[in-house]
Write a protein that holds these residues in place. Structure first.
Motif, short mmCIF file in Angstrom:
data_model
loop_
_atom_site.label_atom_id
_atom_site.label_comp_id
_atom_site.label_asym_id
_atom_site.label_seq_id
_atom_site.Cartn_x
_atom_site.Cartn_y
_atom_site.Cartn_z
N SER A 43 0.82 -1.11 0.01
CA SER A 43 0.02 0.10 0.11
C SER A 43 0.68 1.29 0.01
N LYS A 44 2.20 1.08 0.20
CA LYS A 44 2.85 2.39 -0.01
C LYS A 44 4.05 2.01 -0.93
N PRO A 45 4.07 2.16 -2.19
CA PRO A 45 4.78 1.90 -3.27
C PRO A 45 5.69 3.10 -3.54
N PRO A 67 8.79 -9.81 -3.16
CA PRO A 67 9.04 -9.29 -1.76
C PRO A 67 7.75 -9.39 -1.00
N ALA A 68 6.73 -8.70 -1.48
CA ALA A 68 5.36 -8.72 -0.94
C ALA A 68 4.94 -10.36 -0.86
N ALA A 69 4.93 -11.01 -1.75
CA ALA A 69 4.48 -12.46 -1.63
C ALA A 69 5.21 -13.28 -0.40
N GLU A 129 0.98 -3.77 8.44
CA GLU A 129 0.05 -2.77 8.31
C GLU A 129 0.36 -2.06 6.91
N SER A 130 1.19 -2.09 6.31
CA SER A 130 1.98 -1.68 4.75
C SER A 130 1.42 -2.64 3.69
N PHE A 146 -7.39 -5.61 -0.41
CA PHE A 146 -7.72 -4.71 0.78
C PHE A 146 -6.32 -4.55 1.61
N PRO A 147 -6.27 -3.35 2.52
CA PRO A 147 -5.15 -3.56 3.40
C PRO A 147 -5.13 -4.71 4.27
N TYR A 148 -4.13 -5.17 4.71
CA TYR A 148 -4.19 -6.15 5.30
C TYR A 148 -4.92 -6.43 6.37
N TYR A 149 -5.00 -5.26 7.32
CA TYR A 149 -6.19 -5.31 8.42
C TYR A 149 -7.67 -5.27 8.05
N SER A 150 -7.94 -4.98 6.81
CA SER A 150 -9.26 -4.91 6.57
C SER A 150 -9.67 -6.37 5.85
#
Length: 336
Positions: A43-45, A67-69, A129-130, A146-150
């Motif tokens: 969410s913060k590229p 990296p995200a995976a 969170e990111s 979605f953002p991770y926490y949503s």
């Protein structure tokens, strides 16, 4: 238990032979529908020019999803394999697991067997969170990210999440989408399939004094391009033996509200009529039954409707399904 049977009569009263209702042992069938794979992203590229993009490609290959995976894999609990949410725990050696599994493993690390203590992995919680991740039902067609926490909240109500098998005659663990479950009900549970929005069933029980929470799903109806399940069962309501009939909609709650149905039983100048909205199969069979959301017939009244010497139950249940629309012709059912 005495053998029970039903007969299905079409809206023009063409008699179909009574047949016994079978009971089957069910085995889980794997099911997955394939949809385009979603890329994991942050969410913060950071976009700082071509050189930075090229340097990322040199590190992780032709795409930048690795990296995200990889972080997503780090956020997977090694015990339950679900995504971890705060508090995320770790042992002295840095192995992590979720708070639910910390209790399940009796506070001992499942990787190195060291005692876990109460160490929080705050760095991993902060990284989470990111992240933005696809819904876990993306293979079933959900396109949302979605953002991770949503993500967790969405997955609890995602319309693409699979349905549980609605068959109520046995514990069945099969899950899937509606077309898959219709085929499963027909092929594995041998449930009767009926096209049309009107029905006329006769329920026959040779020894109606035996009421042991026996449950049958008589048939699946296909009308208005949707599928509906008719349930009929005998059970104890307090101290009173009763019979109950109700319909469930094979789809989500919001779609179920677009339809209504009626059920009717009667004989000897008496009649009981129920009208209601079908419940979604998201609600379990037991939940619907225990809410009494259907046509309930006391055994003595059911035997009265049966006539004869009251030693055998022969109860005819008729019904109709219609769609709630402003168009007056919308209630017309055209069989497919």
């Amino acid at each position: 238990m005495e053998s029970d049977s039903i007969e299905c009569v079409s809206s023009i009263d063409e008699i179909v032979e009574d047949h016994e209702i079978p009971h089957h042992n069910i085995h889980h069938h794997p099911h997955a529908r394939h949809a385009p794979h979603h890329q994991f992203s942050s969410s913060k590229p950071h976009h700082n020019g071509t050189n930075n993009v090229n340097s990322i490609s040199n590190i992780v290959g032709p795409t930048a999803i690795a990296p995200a995976a990889s972080v997503h894999e780090l956020l997977e609990c090694p015990v339950c394999t679900n995504s971890m949410y705060p508090p995320i725990h770790q042992c002295h050696n840095g192995h992590t697991l979720c708070s639910t599994c910390k209790i399940r493993v009796h506070n001992r690390c499942p990787t190195c067997r060291q005692e876990l203590g109460d160490i929080r992995c705050l760095a991993l919680e902060k990284v989470a969170e990111s992240l933005e991740l696809p819904c876990k039902y993306y293979k079933l067609g959900c396109p949302e990210i979605f953002p991770y926490y949503s993500k967790l909240k969405h997955e609890g109500i995602c319309i693409y999440r699979p349905y549980n098998c609605p068959y109520a005659g046995s514990e069945c663990s099969v899950v899937g989408d509606i077309p898959f479950l219709v085929a499963h009900l027909r092929d594995d549970h041998k449930v009767d399939m009926h096209t049309g929005c009107t029905f006329n069933h006769r329920y026959v029980k040779s020894n109606p004094r035996e009421v042991e929470n026996a449950t049958w799903m008589l048939t699946v109806f296909h009308c208005f391009g949707q599928y509906f399940c008719l349930h009929f069962e005998a059970f104890q309501l307090g101290m009173a033996p009763v019979y109950m009939a109700f319909i469930r909609f094979m789809g989500d709650e919001t779609e179920a509200r677009n339809y209504s149905y009626s059920l009717e039983v009667g004989a000897n100048g008496r009649k009981l009529i129920w009208e209601g909205t079908p419940r979604s199969i998201r609600d379990s069979h037991r939940k619907v039954r225990d809410s009494h959301d259907g046509l309930i017939i006391q055994r003595n009244m059911a035997l009265f409707f049966s006539g004869g010497d009251r030693k055998e139950l022969k109860l005819r249940v008729t019904g109709r399904i219609w769609k709630e629309q402003q168009n007056p012709d919308a209630n017309m059912c055209i069989p497919n």
